[in-house]
Scaffold this motif. Structure first.
Motif, PDB file in Angstrom:
ATOM      1  N   ASP A 151       0.863  -1.019  -0.087  1.00 19.57           N
ATOM      2  CA  ASP A 151       0.193   0.129  -0.195  1.00 19.57           C
ATOM      3  C   ASP A 151       0.869   1.148  -0.038  1.00 19.57           C
ATOM      4  OD1 ASP A 151      -1.748   2.065   0.641  1.00 19.57           O
ATOM      5  OD2 ASP A 151      -2.996   1.112   1.872  1.00 19.57           O
ATOM      6  N   ARG A 152       0.866   1.877  -1.171  1.00 19.37           N
ATOM      7  CA  ARG A 152       1.926   3.145  -1.200  1.00 19.37           C
ATOM      8  C   ARG A 152       1.646   4.200  -0.103  1.00 19.37           C
ATOM      9  NH1 ARG A 152      -0.762   7.302  -4.115  1.00 19.37           N
ATOM     10  NH2 ARG A 152      -2.813   6.456  -5.140  1.00 19.37           N
ATOM     11  N   ARG A 153       0.445   4.303   0.538  1.00 17.66           N
ATOM     12  CA  ARG A 153      -0.018   5.190   1.400  1.00 17.66           C
ATOM     13  C   ARG A 153       0.887   4.955   2.777  1.00 17.66           C
ATOM     14  NH1 ARG A 153      -6.264   4.279   1.738  1.00 17.66           N
ATOM     15  NH2 ARG A 153      -5.575   2.336   1.679  1.00 17.66           N
ATOM     16  N   ASP A 154       1.409   3.670   3.014  1.00 17.74           N
ATOM     17  CA  ASP A 154       2.159   3.401   4.021  1.00 17.74           C
ATOM     18  C   ASP A 154       3.406   4.238   4.124  1.00 17.74           C
ATOM     19  OD1 ASP A 154       0.479   1.588   5.050  1.00 17.74           O
ATOM     20  OD2 ASP A 154       1.596  -0.204   4.272  1.00 17.74           O
ATOM     21  N   TRP A 155       3.941   4.731   2.855  1.00 17.56           N
ATOM     22  CA  TRP A 155       5.383   5.739   2.599  1.00 17.56           C
ATOM     23  C   TRP A 155       4.805   7.069   2.588  1.00 17.56           C
ATOM     24  CZ3 TRP A 155       4.878   0.332   1.598  1.00 17.56           C
ATOM     25  CH2 TRP A 155       5.656  -0.451   2.009  1.00 17.56           C
ATOM     26  N   GLY A 156       3.631   7.259   2.520  1.00 20.42           N
ATOM     27  CA  GLY A 156       3.460   8.844   2.361  1.00 20.42           C
ATOM     28  C   GLY A 156       3.169   9.300   0.855  1.00 20.42           C
ATOM     29  N   LEU A 157       2.947   8.073  -0.012  1.00 20.47           N
ATOM     30  CA  LEU A 157       2.462   8.311  -1.329  1.00 20.47           C
ATOM     31  C   LEU A 157       1.022   8.549  -1.378  1.00 20.47           C
ATOM     32  CD1 LEU A 157       5.176   5.924  -2.866  1.00 20.47           C
ATOM     33  CD2 LEU A 157       5.425   8.477  -2.320  1.00 20.47           C
ATOM     34  N   GLU A 158       0.324   9.555  -1.085  1.00 19.81           N
ATOM     35  CA  GLU A 158      -1.055   9.486  -0.617  1.00 19.81           C
ATOM     36  C   GLU A 158      -1.822  10.245  -1.829  1.00 19.81           C
ATOM     37  OE1 GLU A 158      -1.393  10.944   3.180  1.00 19.81           O
ATOM     38  OE2 GLU A 158      -0.517   9.274   4.180  1.00 19.81           O
TER      39      GLU A 158
END
Length: 209
Positions: A151-158
């Protein structure tokens, strides 16, 4: 320890001309966009290990985020921006393994920290050893393949954009795609043919390959 395990002992460097570190994501809920990174380096260290201790290996991969390539200049510029990788502030993303476990025949699980935009998260990446062969230049090569959904959101790619008919423009789940050719670093005694000629780099093949 098997013959394959014995041959893996030592230091291996990724060959960038025969390695793809890529990803894929859904676009507009109907199609898939694939990309890769063109500037990276990777190192695998495999130390002698006893039957009791198992595989003693370590992997480190460093990827330059500005080298993202999805075959579309506007999209690549957006990925480099603050909405995604923020390549100017965070020029590298790094994976460092903490453990590598043999989970089956030629099958491994590399667990470690993946750091993107300064955020470190633990991930496990299933890896298949596809073979170990000596190439025509005398280099001993090992091939590895693996995929992992994150999940890209885990690395701040939101960054996101909703669609009028429902859904989102870019999927939040991204599939990491790894196709690795690694060259063993050998001395003269181990492989005379593995030494690069003047003007060549280790792992380089004849023109046209």
């Amino acid at each position: 320890m098997t013959e394959t395990d014995q041959s893996l002992r030592g230091t291996w460097l990724f060959d960038p001309t025969h390695t793809r570190l890529g990803f894929s994501a859904r676009h507009a809920m109907v199609t898939r966009v694939r990309g890769s990174f063109n500037d990276f380096d990777g190192r695998i260290e495999v130390a002698p290990a006893s039957a009791e201790s198992g595989l003693d290996a370590h992997v480190e991969v460093r990827v330059r985020t500005a080298s993202v390539d999805t075959r579309n200049a506007d999209r690549d510029a957006h990925l480099r921006s603050e909405d995604f990788f923020d390549a100017e502030r965070f020029p590298e993303m790094v994976f460092r393994s903490t453990t590598i476990d043999e989970v089956g025949e030629n099958a491994y699980l590399a667990v470690g920290e993946l750091t993107i935009k300064g955020i470190a998260k633990q991930v496990g990446v299933p890896i298949e050893l596809t073979g170990v062969q000596r190439d025509p230049m005398g280099n001993l090569r090992a091939g590895f393949e693996g995929t992992r959904r994150v999940d890209r959101r885990d690395w701040g790619l939101e960054w996101q954009m909703p669609l009028d008919a429902g859904g989102v423009l870019v999927s939040e789940k991204i599939t990491l795609e790894l196709e690795i050719s690694a060259v063993k670093q050998e001395d003269d005694a181990a492989s005379d043919g593995g030494q690069p000629a003047d003007g060549e780099t280790a792992g380089e093949e004849p023109t046209g390959v």
